[in-house]
Design a protein around this motif. Sequence first.
Motif, PDB file in Angstrom:
ATOM      1  N   GLY A  91       0.980  -1.194   0.080  1.00  0.00           N
ATOM      2  CA  GLY A  91      -0.259   0.058  -0.155  1.00  0.00           C
ATOM      3  C   GLY A  91       0.998   0.937  -0.168  1.00  0.00           C
ATOM      4  N   ASP A  92       2.510   1.038   0.753  1.00  0.00           N
ATOM      5  CA  ASP A  92       3.678   2.369   0.780  1.00  0.00           C
ATOM      6  C   ASP A  92       2.893   2.969  -0.913  1.00  0.00           C
ATOM      7  OD1 ASP A  92       2.904   2.222   2.680  1.00  0.00           O
ATOM      8  OD2 ASP A  92       5.039   0.815   3.505  1.00  0.00           O
ATOM      9  N   ILE A  93       2.948   2.342  -1.749  1.00  0.00           N
ATOM     10  CA  ILE A  93       3.546   2.396  -2.757  1.00  0.00           C
ATOM     11  C   ILE A  93       2.497   3.802  -3.854  1.00  0.00           C
ATOM     12  CG2 ILE A  93       1.710   1.440  -4.540  1.00  0.00           C
ATOM     13  CD1 ILE A  93       4.078   0.924  -6.789  1.00  0.00           C
ATOM     14  N   ARG A  94       1.094   4.093  -3.243  1.00  0.00           N
ATOM     15  CA  ARG A  94       0.107   4.835  -3.117  1.00  0.00           C
ATOM     16  C   ARG A  94       0.169   6.291  -2.284  1.00  0.00           C
ATOM     17  NH1 ARG A  94      -3.100   3.252  -7.868  1.00  0.00           N
ATOM     18  NH2 ARG A  94      -3.404   1.239  -7.882  1.00  0.00           N
ATOM     19  N   THR A  95       1.512   6.017  -2.245  1.00  0.00           N
ATOM     20  CA  THR A  95       2.239   7.097  -0.769  1.00  0.00           C
ATOM     21  C   THR A  95       2.871   8.284  -2.082  1.00  0.00           C
ATOM     22  OG1 THR A  95       3.140   6.178   0.150  1.00  0.00           O
ATOM     23  CG2 THR A  95       0.982   6.243   0.765  1.00  0.00           C
ATOM     24  N   ILE A  96       3.288   7.146  -3.033  1.00  0.00           N
ATOM     25  CA  ILE A  96       4.353   8.703  -3.572  1.00  0.00           C
ATOM     26  C   ILE A  96       4.226   9.372  -4.140  1.00  0.00           C
ATOM     27  CG2 ILE A  96       5.594   6.427  -4.360  1.00  0.00           C
ATOM     28  CD1 ILE A  96       4.523   6.546  -7.320  1.00  0.00           C
ATOM     29  N   LYS A  97       5.127  10.796  -4.526  1.00  0.00           N
ATOM     30  CA  LYS A  97       5.012  11.826  -4.804  1.00  0.00           C
ATOM     31  C   LYS A  97       3.478  11.285  -5.520  1.00  0.00           C
ATOM     32  CE  LYS A  97       6.286  16.596  -6.001  1.00  0.00           C
ATOM     33  NZ  LYS A  97       7.211  17.350  -5.723  1.00  0.00           N
ATOM     34  N   ASN A  98       4.123  11.120  -7.258  1.00  0.00           N
ATOM     35  CA  ASN A  98       2.960  10.999  -8.309  1.00  0.00           C
ATOM     36  C   ASN A  98       1.763   9.852  -8.188  1.00  0.00           C
ATOM     37  OD1 ASN A  98       5.548  12.913  -9.040  1.00  0.00           O
ATOM     38  ND2 ASN A  98       4.420  13.386 -10.271  1.00  0.00           N
ATOM     39  N   SER A  99       1.475   9.919  -7.008  1.00  0.00           N
ATOM     40  CA  SER A  99       0.492   8.870  -6.989  1.00  0.00           C
ATOM     41  C   SER A  99      -0.850   8.276  -7.588  1.00  0.00           C
ATOM     42  CB  SER A  99       0.301   8.188  -5.956  1.00  0.00           C
ATOM     43  OG  SER A  99      -0.760   9.182  -5.343  1.00  0.00           O
ATOM     44  N   ARG A 100      -0.816   9.996  -8.384  1.00  0.00           N
ATOM     45  CA  ARG A 100      -2.470   9.513  -9.564  1.00  0.00           C
ATOM     46  C   ARG A 100      -1.790   9.646 -11.185  1.00  0.00           C
ATOM     47  NH1 ARG A 100       0.580  14.692  -8.949  1.00  0.00           N
ATOM     48  NH2 ARG A 100       1.412  15.582 -10.383  1.00  0.00           N
ATOM     49  N   ASN A 101      -0.564   9.589 -10.947  1.00  0.00           N
ATOM     50  CA  ASN A 101      -0.028   8.568 -12.236  1.00  0.00           C
ATOM     51  C   ASN A 101      -0.025   7.084 -12.104  1.00  0.00           C
ATOM     52  OD1 ASN A 101       1.370  12.076 -12.055  1.00  0.00           O
ATOM     53  ND2 ASN A 101       0.608  11.738 -13.558  1.00  0.00           N
ATOM     54  N   LEU A 102      -0.173   6.336 -10.860  1.00  0.00           N
ATOM     55  CA  LEU A 102       0.050   5.548 -11.361  1.00  0.00           C
ATOM     56  C   LEU A 102      -1.195   4.456 -12.006  1.00  0.00           C
ATOM     57  CD1 LEU A 102       1.792   4.537  -7.774  1.00  0.00           C
ATOM     58  CD2 LEU A 102       2.430   4.772  -9.983  1.00  0.00           C
ATOM     59  N   GLY A 103      -1.485   3.906 -12.466  1.00  0.00           N
ATOM     60  CA  GLY A 103      -2.774   3.141 -12.860  1.00  0.00           C
ATOM     61  C   GLY A 103      -2.550   1.479 -12.054  1.00  0.00           C
ATOM     62  N   ILE A 104      -3.012   1.205 -12.695  1.00  0.00           N
ATOM     63  CA  ILE A 104      -2.984  -0.685 -12.761  1.00  0.00           C
ATOM     64  C   ILE A 104      -1.994  -1.190 -11.693  1.00  0.00           C
ATOM     65  CG2 ILE A 104      -3.534  -2.743 -12.429  1.00  0.00           C
ATOM     66  CD1 ILE A 104      -5.739  -2.399 -14.952  1.00  0.00           C
ATOM     67  N   VAL A 105      -1.636  -1.503 -10.062  1.00  0.00           N
ATOM     68  CA  VAL A 105      -0.782  -2.067  -9.402  1.00  0.00           C
ATOM     69  C   VAL A 105      -1.193  -3.838  -9.295  1.00  0.00           C
ATOM     70  CG1 VAL A 105       0.550  -1.942  -7.575  1.00  0.00           C
ATOM     71  CG2 VAL A 105      -0.055   0.190  -8.505  1.00  0.00           C
ATOM     72  N   SER A 106      -0.544  -4.430 -10.292  1.00  0.00           N
ATOM     73  CA  SER A 106      -0.495  -5.846 -10.012  1.00  0.00           C
ATOM     74  C   SER A 106       0.363  -6.916  -9.093  1.00  0.00           C
ATOM     75  CB  SER A 106      -1.213  -6.031 -11.864  1.00  0.00           C
ATOM     76  OG  SER A 106      -1.436  -7.229 -11.263  1.00  0.00           O
ATOM     77  N   PRO A 107       0.342  -7.140  -8.029  1.00  0.00           N
ATOM     78  CA  PRO A 107       0.885  -7.293  -6.912  1.00  0.00           C
ATOM     79  C   PRO A 107       0.820  -9.575  -7.947  1.00  0.00           C
ATOM     80  CG  PRO A 107      -0.723  -7.269  -6.217  1.00  0.00           C
ATOM     81  CD  PRO A 107      -0.915  -7.227  -7.380  1.00  0.00           C
ATOM     82  N   LYS A 108       2.173 -10.120  -7.643  1.00  0.00           N
ATOM     83  CA  LYS A 108       2.137 -11.844  -7.845  1.00  0.00           C
ATOM     84  C   LYS A 108       2.780 -12.781  -7.688  1.00  0.00           C
ATOM     85  CE  LYS A 108       1.462 -10.460 -13.005  1.00  0.00           C
ATOM     86  NZ  LYS A 108       1.389  -9.803 -12.685  1.00  0.00           N
ATOM     87  N   ILE A 109       2.594 -13.502  -7.266  1.00  0.00           N
ATOM     88  CA  ILE A 109       3.540 -14.848  -6.595  1.00  0.00           C
ATOM     89  C   ILE A 109       3.807 -15.810  -7.518  1.00  0.00           C
ATOM     90  CG2 ILE A 109       1.504 -15.917  -5.908  1.00  0.00           C
ATOM     91  CD1 ILE A 109       4.224 -15.805  -3.909  1.00  0.00           C
ATOM     92  N   VAL A 110       4.611 -15.923  -7.373  1.00  0.00           N
ATOM     93  CA  VAL A 110       5.136 -17.179  -8.579  1.00  0.00           C
ATOM     94  C   VAL A 110       6.145 -18.412  -7.677  1.00  0.00           C
ATOM     95  CG1 VAL A 110       6.676 -17.081 -10.821  1.00  0.00           C
ATOM     96  CG2 VAL A 110       5.758 -14.756  -9.828  1.00  0.00           C
ATOM     97  N   GLY A 111       5.962 -19.408  -9.088  1.00  0.00           N
ATOM     98  CA  GLY A 111       6.414 -20.437  -8.490  1.00  0.00           C
ATOM     99  C   GLY A 111       6.601 -21.447  -8.959  1.00  0.00           C
ATOM    100  N   VAL A 112       7.483 -22.655  -8.825  1.00  0.00           N
ATOM    101  CA  VAL A 112       7.464 -23.250  -9.899  1.00  0.00           C
ATOM    102  C   VAL A 112       6.815 -25.124  -9.174  1.00  0.00           C
ATOM    103  CG1 VAL A 112       9.467 -24.976 -10.389  1.00  0.00           C
ATOM    104  CG2 VAL A 112       9.962 -22.207 -10.619  1.00  0.00           C
ATOM    105  N   VAL A 113       6.323 -25.140 -10.300  1.00  0.00           N
ATOM    106  CA  VAL A 113       5.757 -26.526  -9.946  1.00  0.00           C
ATOM    107  C   VAL A 113       5.623 -27.999 -10.520  1.00  0.00           C
ATOM    108  CG1 VAL A 113       4.019 -25.559  -8.091  1.00  0.00           C
ATOM    109  CG2 VAL A 113       2.810 -25.745 -10.212  1.00  0.00           C
ATOM    110  N   ASP A 114       5.309 -28.706  -9.328  1.00  0.00           N
ATOM    111  CA  ASP A 114       5.399 -29.825 -10.472  1.00  0.00           C
ATOM    112  C   ASP A 114       3.522 -31.092 -11.052  1.00  0.00           C
ATOM    113  OD1 ASP A 114       7.854 -30.698 -10.984  1.00  0.00           O
ATOM    114  OD2 ASP A 114       7.832 -31.542  -8.133  1.00  0.00           O
ATOM    115  N   VAL A 115       3.904 -30.361 -12.121  1.00  0.00           N
ATOM    116  CA  VAL A 115       2.509 -31.255 -12.657  1.00  0.00           C
ATOM    117  C   VAL A 115       2.115 -32.006 -13.777  1.00  0.00           C
ATOM    118  CG1 VAL A 115      -0.542 -30.312 -13.389  1.00  0.00           C
ATOM    119  CG2 VAL A 115       1.303 -28.655 -11.782  1.00  0.00           C
ATOM    120  N   ARG A 116       1.097 -33.254 -13.597  1.00  0.00           N
ATOM    121  CA  ARG A 116       1.663 -34.316 -13.994  1.00  0.00           C
ATOM    122  C   ARG A 116       2.719 -34.584 -15.227  1.00  0.00           C
ATOM    123  NH1 ARG A 116      -3.920 -32.945 -18.263  1.00  0.00           N
ATOM    124  NH2 ARG A 116      -5.924 -33.306 -16.503  1.00  0.00           N
TER     125      ARG A 116
END
Length: 385
Positions: A91-116
């Motif tokens: 949420g701190d990213i929305r407190t920067i000086k030019n926060s009005r210029n931020l559009g979509i902020v998309s957090p992600k978790i990435v990992g490697v898994v075994d499937v089939r």
Amino acid sequence: MKLFDIVWGHIRRKRMRFIFLVSTLTFGVAAIVTMFAVTDSMSRQVEERLNRFGANIVMMPQRESLPLVYGGMALGDVGVESSHFKQDTLGDIRTIKNSRNLGIVSPKIVGVVDVRDERVLLVGAKLEEELALKSWWTFTGEFPDEAGEIVAGHDVASKLGLAVGDTLEIMGRPFAVTAVLNPSGGSDDAVLLGALPEVQQLLNRQGEISLVEVAAFCRGCPVSELVLQIAEKFPGARVTALSQAVMSKMQSMDMIRRFGFGAVAFVMVTGALLVFMITTTSVNERVREIGIFRAMGFRQSHIMEVMLLETLVAGGAAALFGTLLGNGLAHVLVPVMIKGVGPAVVNWQMAAWTLVVTLAVVLMAGLFPALKASRLDPTEALRTL
């Protein structure tokens, strides 16, 4: 005798010429105002669409270089540990000086898994935001809207033999494949995409984020400034601007602005030439009148003031009427020319600049004829009587 009375008397005597000059300048000013309104609305619309065309800033933890890559973030083989962000600090990213210029902020978790018996990248994201961020995605099926559903990239679907409606078991938990992405040529083709909380739970990384993709565009400052502001808020992160995306946006905006300024410059030069010709013609026709004024004791400065005052009256009237007409035209034309945009709002700052620039242009255009009139020899002028 007041100078303005002289000016007003001449305007009344030559009212048709004055009306023609004011009308022509009015249409010129209206064209400028309308052009600025249209190009401004167009640039905002293009900017808004470009902002939806993917992320242009990526934030990830500081890490060693690893061979696997997704979305600009390097990953290693199974067993390689990587650092993460705490989700509750984003949420701190929305407190920067030019926060009005931020559009979509998309957090992600990435990992490697075994499937089939295959190793694949599993990505968790806020699915609604991810779909808005990747507006170019096309897919078969329905995008997930509830728990237990997953999206398969084209390559991973081909490798695992997945189709819409299949059930896939990931780390002992069943997921319904509700959508399969069409080929995009990017890293998204090789991933399984699920809801952020579920993937965090599967990877046993509740409350952690692997990377953050940001769609941002700054009209009044360079994107590099946004990068610095985000980096200050997250000193342990590596914040990178995707220069190709940023340059593409800037070039698109510059093309629109250049077109607008080019059209405005053409209209201004045409208007200045018109004022110059009409004022010069007026001087040639008023040689006797100027000679009488000089014989009555008018100085050269008085003659210049009379001539310039006439051009300023015409320019002021044209600026006023042209601004009103231009804003009216913009109010009607913008919704017609640019789909999805409402009527243009009157820009009072632009109206003020239009008045100043119009007066400056007509003053400069009338300066040489006024100077010529002031230097007429009164003796030669009186010989024409």
